[in-house]
Design an enzyme around this catalytic site. Structure first.
Site, mmCIF file in Angstrom:
data_model
loop_
_atom_site.group_PDB
_atom_site.id
_atom_site.type_symbol
_atom_site.label_atom_id
_atom_site.label_comp_id
_atom_site.label_asym_id
_atom_site.label_seq_id
_atom_site.Cartn_x
_atom_site.Cartn_y
_atom_site.Cartn_z
ATOM 1 N N HIS B 29 0.836 -1.197 0.000
ATOM 2 C CA HIS B 29 0.000 0.000 0.000
ATOM 3 C C HIS B 29 0.873 1.250 0.000
ATOM 4 O O HIS B 29 1.221 1.764 1.066
ATOM 5 C CB HIS B 29 -0.910 -0.007 1.229
ATOM 6 N N HIS B 266 -3.950 3.209 -3.498
ATOM 7 C CA HIS B 266 -4.141 2.756 -2.121
ATOM 8 C C HIS B 266 -3.426 1.448 -1.843
ATOM 9 O O HIS B 266 -2.641 1.368 -0.904
ATOM 10 C CB HIS B 266 -5.639 2.592 -1.820
ATOM 11 N N GLU B 414 -18.052 -2.960 23.824
ATOM 12 C CA GLU B 414 -17.281 -4.193 23.962
ATOM 13 C C GLU B 414 -16.053 -4.219 23.059
ATOM 14 O O GLU B 414 -14.959 -4.605 23.479
ATOM 15 C CB GLU B 414 -18.172 -5.413 23.658
ATOM 16 N N HIS B 476 -29.193 -13.528 24.220
ATOM 17 C CA HIS B 476 -28.218 -13.397 25.300
ATOM 18 C C HIS B 476 -27.588 -14.731 25.716
ATOM 19 O O HIS B 476 -26.747 -14.750 26.604
ATOM 20 C CB HIS B 476 -28.886 -12.749 26.526
#
Lengths: 669, 669
Positions: B29, B266, B414, B476
């Site tokens: 890159h 890029h 998280e 959950h």
């Protein structure tokens, strides 16, 4: 004390259904319903268009409770407004086995619930997807003289949702796209589980949403200023070129004298004495689960209102249908999940004579081949469009004012992308796909799991599926990723070996997006070129595992391969057969489908008696012992990958024909 | 054309090392190094304090290249400033097998690289952790008359990092905490892989950071305005109560006449002809990998500068050590990863007579028991402090101005939490732990994987580890989560069954944070109470798997359990033995450790000849066939969980002593 107004009765009906259901279950989250009841009442009473007796009416406004733990708010609203799915008995069964009122809203359990929420931030991102689906369908189907797709998406989200990165990803994209029919109500109650948000969350949320390009409003007293709430929602609706975020400042557990405005009321029953005090405080004279007749009667006006709204729409649609029969037929096919007859004929097929390509390239060819025959397909990549090869030719980019286009540009927002696609899928009418490098499934796993759980027919296009991707190195090389995904229930994970298997994987994936029980699929594609193999077909992929090639009689050894390593097995088998060995090669592109076959078929492919099995997959052996068995072996990767050209890495890790032959011979003894 | 200034020569030295290394590797890159070279030069030349000859000097400024794909920027800087880890030959080996210059920066490969980056957004979040570690150590150890911890954390991040949700999570917390010594340079080049950021990323990033509470600056011409860059960094340093974000507007691939300012530059080599044109355009007369002597000489002044800086610090430290010998001894122990002698004696032990507790409660007791004996321990939860039970008593919350405290409050973030802990761990000197519900490991998996890959000694405290958590329901309830984590290489996953196993898990976890090769651990704890079992000890946990109880002679059947289901095996074994069966019970709290035992030990616990094995774990069977073998069985969960009280769910899914007995008998035939 003055008599309660009808609005107060209605709002307290929501509150006490929540309080009493949580109290009975001795489990749940009363705080949010108590605080958000006013905004929810105003929204559902004055703004939301829906038909309780036909929750599937396609032009209904969508409601998402992103703060899913407050689900009693939603169940109360569904019950009060007359949905058959939530009776008062269902509410009494809150959080009990097989009830319609589980601990978080589950779209597959409760009619009227649009999306499964609970993991924070998912709902608002789903809401972005719902709004994108609406914008796209509107652009595709509405006519200058007949608007058949025209609905809002309303989301209630909390502090937790706003702390999660996924919500930032999705809301930044929503602002970019200018989704004017997305309206989020932020329940700004300053309390999360750890206490005051002052301990960790002191940013200026409104300013952040402004930075995203949203239209931002504030209702300073969300507890009692019903007119303010109504005015804000009306103003939000009036701004059509930006999504709106209404910060509604509330008191969590409003009405509870000792627990209101504290974290104690967030996630636990109030307890008998505090329930009693709350009843007194809010002048609530009704016993648990009994409702003021006036309030119920008022709420239930939603039934007539909904019937009228749908009837009105039906009239518009009847005109539409007569004037635009072709479009109407397609619209109905989209909504009912019917694929065009013979669509699968557009899937490309290959012979070994066809030039070998990377399976990501086969994926691109397939996506473009079916883009015409599966017109409800749309999707894109998290900023890797030209690495994932996901661009559909013949249509442009889905952008503000160009919602008709089918190429979605998600930016580098994997988690948001997955959740947005869940929203698109659960809107109905469309089949979304989304893409990134396989290893970054880790970034979006929260959303992938919910695709499977919530039965959202999303197709995950994951390229660069092994160490063979080469120089980018271990941060970009999946090793344990396939195992971690195969472990997810109800997710079909494919690793196609060539062009035919790629077509076969897409066939099953597309079919599963419109099946009775919808399942998401995840397709793992190679970066590197691979040959088209003898023995692969589209049909065989649907079995999940099949015999690619065989020797006569009972094989002495079975070579099991997937994806980029199947050709190693095929080549090694040739050499082993030349050396007089009886060798079977099995392709296992999809474990889940193979496990669903009957025992006789599975035995015919992998006979128990043949214990010498060599698995060849450029990945961790985790999970493979199911097929390796006690007598088998695997060429697997321990630890992580490395940075070097792909062919060098494959050789260093033992993924060569010579090594497969050597390991097979070692196993044969 | 005027002669190039020395600064220009230096900046172009960075650019052409990147251009030529990528060109030689035909992979990499070049765009970011070419565009960000000016800001990197100014930062490293005028501001960064570091000693190239001692990359481990504890008071060095930390540099993080969050946009890790631009790693040639970092390798060029390391080489130019005189680090021994990156020679010119290493740069010629860019992205080759076992080179010091892999495709993304890897702290475990290249001395001078602080953290592993590449997965976008991780680096800036690591930077927040590095700055938190600095703030905490400074508060713990600095004295009014002696400052020994005093360094900055500098991060270069790009558009991709800023699109990722994880960066928003971490930066919101950094703003809340007012981390004044964190300075981020945002390479605002308007290009990502899909082209112009206009296609998906048009938010006002500066405004967003202001909303987070950051001090925000802008350098409009980051290509040539070196003074402007220097002024901005100086101004950022002068603001000590807020982190600073300097938006530096640049041109990606600056200098390349045809590919500059496009996505083409890029992630791919420029190609020979464009390299040639770029040389001309930047008047660069040097062949590949040759450097202007003046530039190199200027860069290499860093060696003397660094030696002086460290010498100066050494003097301060010598004084400190003489005046504060106790503190100095602890400081040195922290940095060298030495645990206090006999620390493990503080681990609690239990007998079956001790009251059964949830293992999350045992975890709390253990954390608090060792908080004194392991003073480098600090951590907290993602807004579940009082569910995860992670609060350390006797110390307060780590907050702005209270950095001495050891309880971290992460908010509902998280993914950011995991990456922040990686930063804290890789800073050196501290042992971070962090917590959430086990199922939400999915939200932070990107960071957990990097803990393992980057050898960051983080302890993940994950509670509510099965369907037994009850009413919250399937969103959950982990089912496949344990499997997905066990699949991650070099991550120790523990599922302790009781108090002793909890202590044993912490013992191994803590030891691994300071081992030669550091490994993260993930501890899965129950929500529900569990009895303390006969036969568990701290020591046995270190084997990963062991015989909990046995019958005389060769067992007919082995019951294998973990965590909350081990006691079912123990109880069932009693009944089966009463019925005359020879039964062994094996506890397998940590697969990874068990697999590391020698073959004889493993055979002694799980003899190959005993094929009747029944695994009991409230989870998916994925991965378990390794131990089930061809002749075994498992009480496992298919699909997802459900919402109901925990004991009801356990019964419905077959997790009862009766069912274990029945299934064992069925297996025995």
């Amino acid at each position: 004390m003055p008599a309660a107004t009808l609005s107060e009765l209605c709002i307290n009906s929501i509150r006490f259904l929540a309080i009493d259901a949580v109290e009975k279950a001795k489990s749940g989250h009363p705080g949010l319903p108590m605080g958000a009841a006013p905004m929810a009442f105003v929204l559902w009473d004055q703004f939301m268009r829906f038909n309780p007796k036909n929750p599937a009416w396609c032009n209904r406004d969508r409601f998402v409770l992103s703060a899913g733990h407050g689900c009693m708010l939603q169940y109360a609203l569904l019950h009060l407004t007359g949905y058959d799915s939530v009776t008062i008995d269902d509410i009494k069964q809150f959080r009990q086995w097989e009830s319609k009122t589980p601990g978080h809203p589950e779209n597959f359990m409760t009619s009227g619930v649009e999306v499964t929420t609970g993991p924070l931030g998912q709902g608002i991102a789903n809401g972005v997807g719902l709004a994108m689906a609406e914008a796209h369908l509107a652009a595709r189907f509405n006519q200058p003289d007949a608007t058949i797709v025209d609905h809002y998406t309303y989301v209630i989200l909390g502090d937790g949702c706003n702390m999660e990165g996924i919500s930032g990803e999705a809301c930044s994209l929503a602002g970019h796209l200018g989704l004017g029919k997305l309206i989020a109500l932020y329940d700004d109650n300053h309390i999360s589980i750890d206490g005051s948000t002052d301990v960790s969350f002191t940013e200026d949320v409104s300013k952040r949403f402004e930075a995203y390009g949203w239209h931002v409003l504030h209702v300073a007293d969300g507890n009692t200023d019903l007119e303010g709430i109504a005015r804000a929602i009306a103003e939000a609706k009036s701004v059509t070129d930006k999504p709106s975020m209404i910060k509604v400042t509330t008191t969590i557990g409003y009405g509870s004298p000792n627990k209101g405005n504290t974290a104690d009321v967030h996630g636990a029953a109030l307890g008998a004495s505090e329930v009693e005090l709350t009843r007194k405080n809010l002048s609530w004279e009704f016993p648990p689960f009994e409702l003021p007749p006036d309030a119920l009667a008022h709420f239930r006006k939603a039934v007539d209102r909904g019937a009228s709204a749908e009837a009105e729409w039906n009239e518009v649609y009847a005109t539409y249908k007569s004037k635009y029969p072709t479009e109407a037929a397609q619209f109905e096919a989209f909504l009912s999940g019917v694929l065009p007859e013979g669509w699968e004929k557009s899937l490309p097929t290959y012979t070994p004579a066809d030039k070998g390509l990377a399976t990501r390239k086969h994926s691109e060819i397939t996506l473009n081949a079916i883009a015409g025959s599966v017109p409800q397909l749309l999707g894109g990549s998290a900023d890797l469009t030209h690495s994932n090869y996901t661009q559909l030719k013949g249509t442009g980019d889905f952008q503000k004012g160009q919602y008709v286009n089918r190429n979605l540009k998600f930016g580098v927002r994997e988690h948001g992308m997955g959740a947005i696609c869940n929203g698109i899928a659960l809107h109905g009418g469309l089949i979304p796909y989304c893409a990134t490098f396989l290893v970054f499934a880790d970034y979006m796993r929260g959303a992938i799991r919910l695709s499977a759980l919530a039965e959202a027919g999303v197709i995950y296009v994951m390229t660069h599926d092994s160490i063979a991707l080469g120089e980018d190195g271990p941060t970009h090389q999946p090793v344990e990723t396939l195992a971690s995904l195969r472990a997810i229930p109800d997710l079909l994970v494919f690793r196609p070996a060539d062009g035919n298997e790629t077509s076969g994987a897409y066939k099953v994936a597309i079919e599963n997006t419109v099946a009775a029980k919808k399942r998401p699929s995840l397709l793992a594609f190679s970066r590197q070129n691979l040959p088209n193999l003898e023995g692969t077909t589209i049909e065989k992929v649907a079995t999940g595992g099949y015999i690619l090639s065989d020797s006569e009689g009972t094989p002495e050894i079975i070579l099991i391969g997937t994806g980029g390593e199947l050709y190693l097995c095929a080549e090694a088998a040739k050499q082993l057969r030349e050396a007089g060995k009886k060798v079977r090669v099995v392709s296992l592109p999809c474990w889940e489908l193979f496990e669903e076959q009957d025992a006789a078929y599975k035995e015919s492919v992998l006979p128990k008696a043949v214990t010498k099995r060599l698995v060849v997959e450029a990945a961790s052996d985790f999970g493979w012992h199911r097929y390796i068995g006690d007598g088998g072996d695997m060429i697997a990767i321990e630890g992580f990958g490395a940075s070097a050209p792909g062919n060098v890495i494959l050789e260093k890790y033992g993924y060569t024909v010579d090594n497969v032959v050597a390991r097979a011979k070692a196993l044969l003894g």
